[in-house]
Design a protein around this motif. Sequence first.
Motif, PDB file in Angstrom:
ATOM      1  N   LEU A  18       0.861  -1.185   0.000  1.00 10.65           N
ATOM      2  CA  LEU A  18       0.000   0.000   0.000  1.00 10.65           C
ATOM      3  C   LEU A  18       0.896   1.233   0.000  1.00 10.65           C
ATOM      4  O   LEU A  18       2.026   1.175   0.504  1.00 10.65           O
ATOM      5  CB  LEU A  18      -0.907   0.052   1.239  1.00 10.65           C
ATOM      6  CG  LEU A  18      -2.128  -0.854   1.309  1.00 10.65           C
ATOM      7  CD1 LEU A  18      -2.763  -0.748   2.691  1.00 10.65           C
ATOM      8  CD2 LEU A  18      -3.135  -0.521   0.233  1.00 10.65           C
ATOM      9  N   ARG A  19       0.374   2.330  -0.522  1.00 13.09           N
ATOM     10  CA  ARG A  19       1.078   3.596  -0.410  1.00 13.09           C
ATOM     11  C   ARG A  19       0.164   4.610   0.271  1.00 13.09           C
ATOM     12  O   ARG A  19      -0.916   4.920  -0.249  1.00 13.09           O
ATOM     13  CB  ARG A  19       1.526   4.143  -1.764  1.00 13.09           C
ATOM     14  CG  ARG A  19       2.423   5.362  -1.607  1.00 13.09           C
ATOM     15  CD  ARG A  19       2.977   5.879  -2.909  1.00 13.09           C
ATOM     16  NE  ARG A  19       2.035   6.709  -3.632  1.00 13.09           N
ATOM     17  CZ  ARG A  19       2.388   7.650  -4.500  1.00 13.09           C
ATOM     18  NH1 ARG A  19       3.669   7.868  -4.747  1.00 13.09           N
ATOM     19  NH2 ARG A  19       1.473   8.352  -5.136  1.00 13.09           N
ATOM     20  N   LEU A  20       0.615   5.092   1.402  1.00 14.68           N
ATOM     21  CA  LEU A  20      -0.116   6.128   2.126  1.00 14.68           C
ATOM     22  C   LEU A  20       0.365   7.506   1.683  1.00 14.68           C
ATOM     23  O   LEU A  20       1.552   7.687   1.375  1.00 14.68           O
ATOM     24  CB  LEU A  20       0.089   5.981   3.633  1.00 14.68           C
ATOM     25  CG  LEU A  20      -0.267   4.634   4.255  1.00 14.68           C
ATOM     26  CD1 LEU A  20      -0.083   4.697   5.772  1.00 14.68           C
ATOM     27  CD2 LEU A  20      -1.666   4.201   3.903  1.00 14.68           C
ATOM     28  N   SER A  21      -0.559   8.446   1.695  1.00  7.55           N
ATOM     29  CA  SER A  21      -0.233   9.835   1.388  1.00  7.55           C
ATOM     30  C   SER A  21      -0.732  10.722   2.512  1.00  7.55           C
ATOM     31  O   SER A  21      -1.732  10.415   3.171  1.00  7.55           O
ATOM     32  CB  SER A  21      -0.890  10.277   0.082  1.00  7.55           C
ATOM     33  OG  SER A  21      -0.468   9.497  -1.010  1.00  7.55           O
ATOM     34  N   CYS A  22      -0.055  11.824   2.707  1.00  8.26           N
ATOM     35  CA  CYS A  22      -0.468  12.809   3.704  1.00  8.26           C
ATOM     36  C   CYS A  22      -0.231  14.189   3.088  1.00  8.26           C
ATOM     37  O   CYS A  22       0.916  14.539   2.795  1.00  8.26           O
ATOM     38  CB  CYS A  22       0.319  12.639   4.987  1.00  8.26           C
ATOM     39  SG  CYS A  22       0.041  13.949   6.202  1.00  8.26           S
ATOM     40  N   VAL A  23      -1.316  14.922   2.911  1.00  7.40           N
ATOM     41  CA  VAL A  23      -1.230  16.259   2.336  1.00  7.40           C
ATOM     42  C   VAL A  23      -1.350  17.293   3.444  1.00  7.40           C
ATOM     43  O   VAL A  23      -2.255  17.210   4.290  1.00  7.40           O
ATOM     44  CB  VAL A  23      -2.337  16.495   1.293  1.00  7.40           C
ATOM     45  CG1 VAL A  23      -2.232  17.893   0.711  1.00  7.40           C
ATOM     46  CG2 VAL A  23      -2.252  15.449   0.186  1.00  7.40           C
ATOM     47  N   ALA A  24      -0.439  18.251   3.436  1.00  2.00           N
ATOM     48  CA  ALA A  24      -0.410  19.284   4.462  1.00  2.00           C
ATOM     49  C   ALA A  24      -0.841  20.631   3.898  1.00  2.00           C
ATOM     50  O   ALA A  24      -0.544  20.965   2.745  1.00  2.00           O
ATOM     51  CB  ALA A  24       0.996  19.407   5.034  1.00  2.00           C
TER      52      ALA A  24
END
Length: 126
Positions: A18-24
């Motif tokens: 899986l690839r997690l993303s986090c946008v700030a």
Amino acid sequence: QVQLVESGGGLVQTGGSLRLSCVASGRTFSSFAMGWFRQAPGKEREFVARITSGGSTHYGDSVKGRFTISRENAKNTVYMQMNSLKPEDTAVYYCASRSSYCSRYGCQSQYEYDYWGQGTQVTVSS
């Protein structure tokens, strides 16, 4: 104030990826250290990985060699590529930001971070 939004969690079989993303939010993302933590039911929040503003990375022992943290400052986004997933990786995964400097092996404690996302669930079936 910084807002962090994670995505990419889901259900995967043992050995999957899986690839997690986090946008700030905000225009100073490139100066932040970013971390990923996880928390399984009944357990304490655990350090997974972090990346400094300069791109230096550090990983928790349980994920070394399987997970990779990276960042794309132009998109205000930090990623975590998770390979060879195991049932014990099942948890809610959180990203966090820190505006201060990280020492070489620092920023592994949740208390060193200023802002947190709402979390994304990762479930690995056996």
